[in-house]
Design an enzyme around this catalytic site. Sequence first.
Site, PDB file in Angstrom:
ATOM      1  N   ASP A 181       0.827  -1.212   0.000  1.00 11.15           N
ATOM      2  CA  ASP A 181       0.000   0.000   0.000  1.00 11.15           C
ATOM      3  C   ASP A 181       0.862   1.264   0.000  1.00 11.15           C
ATOM      4  O   ASP A 181       1.959   1.261   0.560  1.00 11.15           O
ATOM      5  CB  ASP A 181      -0.912  -0.024   1.231  1.00 11.15           C
ATOM      6  CG  ASP A 181      -2.091   0.920   1.091  1.00 11.15           C
ATOM      7  OD1 ASP A 181      -2.348   1.403  -0.038  1.00 11.15           O
ATOM      8  OD2 ASP A 181      -2.759   1.174   2.104  1.00 11.15           O
ATOM      9  N   GLY A 182       0.312   2.313  -0.616  1.00  9.79           N
ATOM     10  CA  GLY A 182       0.971   3.619  -0.555  1.00  9.79           C
ATOM     11  C   GLY A 182       1.556   4.096  -1.872  1.00  9.79           C
ATOM     12  O   GLY A 182       2.188   5.156  -1.908  1.00  9.79           O
ATOM     13  N   ASN A 183       1.333   3.368  -2.946  1.00 10.78           N
ATOM     14  CA  ASN A 183       1.868   3.796  -4.249  1.00 10.78           C
ATOM     15  C   ASN A 183       1.322   5.164  -4.652  1.00 10.78           C
ATOM     16  O   ASN A 183       2.053   6.022  -5.137  1.00 10.78           O
ATOM     17  CB  ASN A 183       1.477   2.808  -5.356  1.00 10.78           C
ATOM     18  CG  ASN A 183       2.136   1.462  -5.204  1.00 10.78           C
ATOM     19  OD1 ASN A 183       3.092   1.321  -4.460  1.00 10.78           O
ATOM     20  ND2 ASN A 183       1.615   0.465  -5.904  1.00 10.78           N
TER      21      ASN A 183
ATOM     22  N   HIS B 253       2.441   3.508  -9.093  1.00  6.25           N
ATOM     23  CA  HIS B 253       2.297   2.067  -9.351  1.00  6.25           C
ATOM     24  C   HIS B 253       3.497   1.532 -10.133  1.00  6.25           C
ATOM     25  O   HIS B 253       3.931   0.403  -9.906  1.00  6.25           O
ATOM     26  CB  HIS B 253       0.991   1.779 -10.102  1.00  6.25           C
ATOM     27  CG  HIS B 253      -0.218   2.078  -9.263  1.00  6.25           C
ATOM     28  ND1 HIS B 253      -0.383   1.582  -7.999  1.00  6.25           N
ATOM     29  CD2 HIS B 253      -1.309   2.852  -9.499  1.00  6.25           C
ATOM     30  CE1 HIS B 253      -1.529   2.018  -7.486  1.00  6.25           C
ATOM     31  NE2 HIS B 253      -2.103   2.800  -8.378  1.00  6.25           N
TER      32      HIS B 253
ATOM     33  N   SER C  82      -7.045  -5.951  -5.920  1.00  6.17           N
ATOM     34  CA  SER C  82      -8.163  -6.566  -5.197  1.00  6.17           C
ATOM     35  C   SER C  82      -9.440  -6.517  -6.037  1.00  6.17           C
ATOM     36  O   SER C  82      -9.538  -5.746  -7.006  1.00  6.17           O
ATOM     37  CB  SER C  82      -8.398  -5.844  -3.869  1.00  6.17           C
ATOM     38  OG  SER C  82      -9.005  -4.601  -4.098  1.00  6.17           O
ATOM     39  N   THR C  83     -10.421  -7.296  -5.609  1.00  6.76           N
ATOM     40  CA  THR C  83     -11.719  -7.268  -6.301  1.00  6.76           C
ATOM     41  C   THR C  83     -12.333  -5.863  -6.198  1.00  6.76           C
ATOM     42  O   THR C  83     -13.120  -5.464  -7.045  1.00  6.76           O
ATOM     43  CB  THR C  83     -12.683  -8.304  -5.678  1.00  6.76           C
ATOM     44  OG1 THR C  83     -12.586  -8.235  -4.246  1.00  6.76           O
ATOM     45  CG2 THR C  83     -12.348  -9.720  -6.096  1.00  6.76           C
TER      46      THR C  83
ATOM     47  N   LEU D  24      11.305 -20.927  -5.329  1.00  2.84           N
ATOM     48  CA  LEU D  24      10.862 -19.719  -4.604  1.00  2.84           C
ATOM     49  C   LEU D  24       9.437 -19.384  -5.053  1.00  2.84           C
ATOM     50  O   LEU D  24       9.215 -18.858  -6.147  1.00  2.84           O
ATOM     51  CB  LEU D  24      11.810 -18.542  -4.888  1.00  2.84           C
ATOM     52  CG  LEU D  24      11.350 -17.161  -4.413  1.00  2.84           C
ATOM     53  CD1 LEU D  24      11.076 -17.134  -2.910  1.00  2.84           C
ATOM     54  CD2 LEU D  24      12.385 -16.099  -4.771  1.00  2.84           C
TER      55      LEU D  24
HETATM   56  C1  FPP Z   1      -1.942   0.110  -3.235  1.00  2.00           C
HETATM   57  O1  FPP Z   1      -1.488   1.433  -3.258  1.00  2.00           O
HETATM   58  C2  FPP Z   1      -1.480  -0.593  -4.407  1.00  2.00           C
HETATM   59  C3  FPP Z   1      -2.285  -1.155  -5.360  1.00  2.00           C
HETATM   60  C4  FPP Z   1      -3.753  -1.103  -5.307  1.00  2.00           C
HETATM   61  C5  FPP Z   1      -1.712  -1.807  -6.530  1.00  2.00           C
HETATM   62  C6  FPP Z   1      -0.414  -2.533  -6.304  1.00  2.00           C
HETATM   63  C7  FPP Z   1       0.231  -2.663  -7.601  1.00  2.00           C
HETATM   64  C8  FPP Z   1       1.545  -2.690  -7.830  1.00  2.00           C
HETATM   65  C9  FPP Z   1       2.587  -2.687  -6.776  1.00  2.00           C
HETATM   66  C10 FPP Z   1       2.065  -2.711  -9.212  1.00  2.00           C
HETATM   67  C11 FPP Z   1       1.578  -3.815 -10.098  1.00  2.00           C
HETATM   68  C12 FPP Z   1       1.920  -5.156  -9.637  1.00  2.00           C
HETATM   69  C13 FPP Z   1       2.514  -6.098 -10.359  1.00  2.00           C
HETATM   70  C14 FPP Z   1       2.484  -7.472  -9.831  1.00  2.00           C
HETATM   71  C15 FPP Z   1       3.237  -5.843 -11.603  1.00  2.00           C
HETATM   72  P1  FPP Z   1      -2.564   2.592  -3.352  1.00  2.00           P
HETATM   73  O2  FPP Z   1      -2.754   2.957  -4.770  1.00  2.00           O
HETATM   74  O3  FPP Z   1      -3.816   2.198  -2.634  1.00  2.00           O
HETATM   75  O4  FPP Z   1      -1.831   3.737  -2.595  1.00  2.00           O
HETATM   76  P2  FPP Z   1      -2.495   4.889  -1.718  1.00  2.00           P
HETATM   77  O5  FPP Z   1      -3.071   4.215  -0.502  1.00  2.00           O
HETATM   78  O6  FPP Z   1      -1.346   5.774  -1.406  1.00  2.00           O
HETATM   79  O7  FPP Z   1      -3.545   5.553  -2.568  1.00  2.00           O
END
Ligand code: FPP
Length: 234
Positions: free
Chosen positions: A21-23, A38, A66-67, A131
């Site tokens: 989380d946190g992207n 992301h 997620s769904t 792995l």
């Molecule tokens: C949550 O951060 C992250 C996601 C919903 C997506 C995760 C995806 C990746 C790490 C990249 C794609 C993965 C692969 C396997 C190639 P958020 O967007 O909810 O962050 P926020 O809470 O800061 O808004």
Amino acid sequence: MADNNTVMVDERLGHIAFIMDGNGRWATKRMLPRTVGHKYGAENFKKIVKYCGKIGIKAVTVYAFSTENWGRPKNEVDTIMNLLSQYLDTCEEEMKIHGIKYKFLGDMSVFTPELREKIARVEEISKDNSLLLNVAINYGSRAEIVHAFNALAREGKKEITEKDVSDALYTAHCPDPDLIVRTGGDIRLSNFLLWQAQYSEFYFTDVLWPDLTTDNIDEIVREFYSRKRRYGKV
Ligand code: FPP
């Protein structure tokens, strides 16, 4: 051989799971579009998985989509799907170098035939590696449990045991996670591995996913080893 400061794990920490989380916030802090977060998140995911393998962890599970994530703006969903598709294109090479065995958890029926084909191929060609990397996409834990119950009902089971349920989940091929790590500051599971988390340890950090470092993993592992897991006993 491990670096001086690198931790190594034993069978007590066989399986680690990450809520990445946190992207979005990582990007917003830099005045960049969330989608850039992301991209950096996907890069960091690859780095963290390899590091987990290097320190001796046998199975890694990540919550990639997620769904509920379908409810995000279209360009964000499209970006994550593109990242996933690009990632799948790199898996063959990655698995040869790092010995990764890929499994995708979730309801794959919603994905395009092209993506489903890539997923099936990557799972097939990597199946003898050691792995284990579970990538949860279009995954929701309640949906997974309902899916398992329906499969058991179709088999005509009248009395269902805990083992029956575990064996009908998307994670039937691996043990429950020993440790679940969530980055990004929130303290919740968000519909991730609800059944499997029965006796998992939890680690929550404010660090945003793209910023999570291998040093952070070392800290997390040390913290895990300081915990006493009693499994309901004394
Ligand atoms: C949550 O951060 C992250 C996601 C919903 C997506 C995760 C995806 C990746 C790490 C990249 C794609 C993965 C692969 C396997 C190639 P958020 O967007 O909810 O962050 P926020 O809470 O800061 O808004």
